[in-house]
Motif scaffolding. Structure first.
Motif, PDB file in Angstrom:
ATOM      1  N   HIS A  57       0.948  -1.233  -0.384  1.00 32.33           N
ATOM      2  CA  HIS A  57      -0.027   0.064  -0.209  1.00 32.33           C
ATOM      3  C   HIS A  57       0.744   1.249   0.003  1.00 32.33           C
ATOM      4  N   ASP A  58       0.138   2.229  -0.557  1.00 34.72           N
ATOM      5  CA  ASP A  58       1.086   3.319  -0.123  1.00 34.72           C
ATOM      6  C   ASP A  58       1.015   4.348   0.733  1.00 34.72           C
ATOM      7  N   GLN A  59       2.460   4.644   1.455  1.00 33.99           N
ATOM      8  CA  GLN A  59       2.238   5.318   2.338  1.00 33.99           C
ATOM      9  C   GLN A  59       3.342   6.382   2.803  1.00 33.99           C
ATOM     10  N   THR A  60       3.052   7.535   3.379  1.00 31.45           N
ATOM     11  CA  THR A  60       3.542   8.631   3.459  1.00 31.45           C
ATOM     12  C   THR A  60       4.445   8.465   4.498  1.00 31.45           C
ATOM     13  N   LEU A  61       4.632   7.725   5.527  1.00 33.40           N
ATOM     14  CA  LEU A  61       5.572   7.291   6.825  1.00 33.40           C
ATOM     15  C   LEU A  61       5.671   6.011   7.113  1.00 33.40           C
ATOM     16  N   PRO A  62       6.721   5.418   7.470  1.00 32.59           N
ATOM     17  CA  PRO A  62       7.102   4.055   7.189  1.00 32.59           C
ATOM     18  C   PRO A  62       6.895   4.557   8.577  1.00 32.59           C
ATOM     19  N   GLU A  63       6.587   2.463   9.112  1.00 29.99           N
ATOM     20  CA  GLU A  63       6.007   1.834  10.214  1.00 29.99           C
ATOM     21  C   GLU A  63       6.735   1.000  10.452  1.00 29.99           C
ATOM     22  N   GLY A  64       7.000   0.712  12.114  1.00 29.66           N
ATOM     23  CA  GLY A  64       8.111   0.030  12.465  1.00 29.66           C
ATOM     24  C   GLY A  64       9.398   0.394  13.352  1.00 29.66           C
ATOM     25  N   GLU A  65       9.634   0.394  13.468  1.00 27.32           N
ATOM     26  CA  GLU A  65      11.089   1.095  14.179  1.00 27.32           C
ATOM     27  C   GLU A  65      12.351   0.976  13.833  1.00 27.32           C
ATOM     28  N   LEU A  66      13.125   2.075  13.300  1.00 24.55           N
ATOM     29  CA  LEU A  66      14.334   2.629  13.248  1.00 24.55           C
ATOM     30  C   LEU A  66      15.056   1.758  13.433  1.00 24.55           C
ATOM     31  N   THR A  67      15.525   1.349  12.432  1.00 23.11           N
ATOM     32  CA  THR A  67      16.526  -0.435  13.090  1.00 23.11           C
ATOM     33  C   THR A  67      18.071  -0.104  12.400  1.00 23.11           C
ATOM     34  N   LEU A  68      18.253   1.134  10.938  1.00 23.14           N
ATOM     35  CA  LEU A  68      19.212   0.684  10.935  1.00 23.14           C
ATOM     36  C   LEU A  68      19.579   1.801   9.677  1.00 23.14           C
ATOM     37  N   ARG A  69      20.443   2.929   9.512  1.00 19.96           N
ATOM     38  CA  ARG A  69      20.873   4.453   8.278  1.00 19.96           C
ATOM     39  C   ARG A  69      21.565   4.287   8.241  1.00 19.96           C
ATOM     40  N   THR A  70      21.435   4.014   6.836  1.00 23.50           N
ATOM     41  CA  THR A  70      22.890   4.440   5.837  1.00 23.50           C
ATOM     42  C   THR A  70      23.528   5.367   4.745  1.00 23.50           C
ATOM     43  N   LEU A  71      24.252   5.491   4.535  1.00 16.39           N
ATOM     44  CA  LEU A  71      24.128   5.985   3.264  1.00 16.39           C
ATOM     45  C   LEU A  71      24.796   5.405   1.592  1.00 16.39           C
TER      46      LEU A  71
END
Length: 128
Positions: free
Chosen positions: A2-16
């Motif tokens: 489905h199209d959504q505007t905000l993430p669902e769940g817990e931010l677990t990893l960020r990278t570049l």
């Protein structure tokens, strides 16, 4: 999906997303994105199981948008099911576009992780 505007769940990893992860056109390889999602699923499942986990299956994954060099990739995880030895997670990959500052969902998938004991055998997930 489905199209959504905000993430669902817990931010677990960020990278570049870096040039070494891209094809000559500047698109990041899908396998690299999937590897980041697998890492995040392993982090979250390992924290929940309090032991080593391995990936047993990845289901229902389709790439909706490309990831470009310079994008920040954020992986969100949501534990959706705890089995006897397995943990099922819904994993979403989102990018913050470097040039326009827009958050977009790139892909999502269902990851099934299995808890292992010291001998490498499936191990019960503790009740929480």
């Amino acid at each position: 999906m489905h199209d959504q505007t905000l993430p669902e769940g817990e931010l677990t990893l960020r990278t570049l997303a870096m040039p070494g992860d891209a094809n000559p056109a500047g698109d990041i390889f899908g396998g690299w994105v999937m590897a980041q999602m697998d890492l995040a699923a392993g982090i979250r499942a390992g924290e929940r199981a309090r032991t080593r986990v391995v990936t047993a299956a990845v289901k229902e994954m389709a790439f909706q948008r490309p990831v470009k060099i310079g994008d920040t990739l954020s992986i969100y995880t949501d534990v959706t099911r705890i089995g006897r030895t397995s943990i099922t997670l819904q994993v979403e990959a989102w990018v913050n576009r470097a040039r326009i500052g827009m958050l977009e969902k790139v892909t999502e998938g269902t990851f099934i992780m299995v808890a292992l004991d010291e001998t490498g055998q499936p191990s019960p997930v503790p009740a929480d």
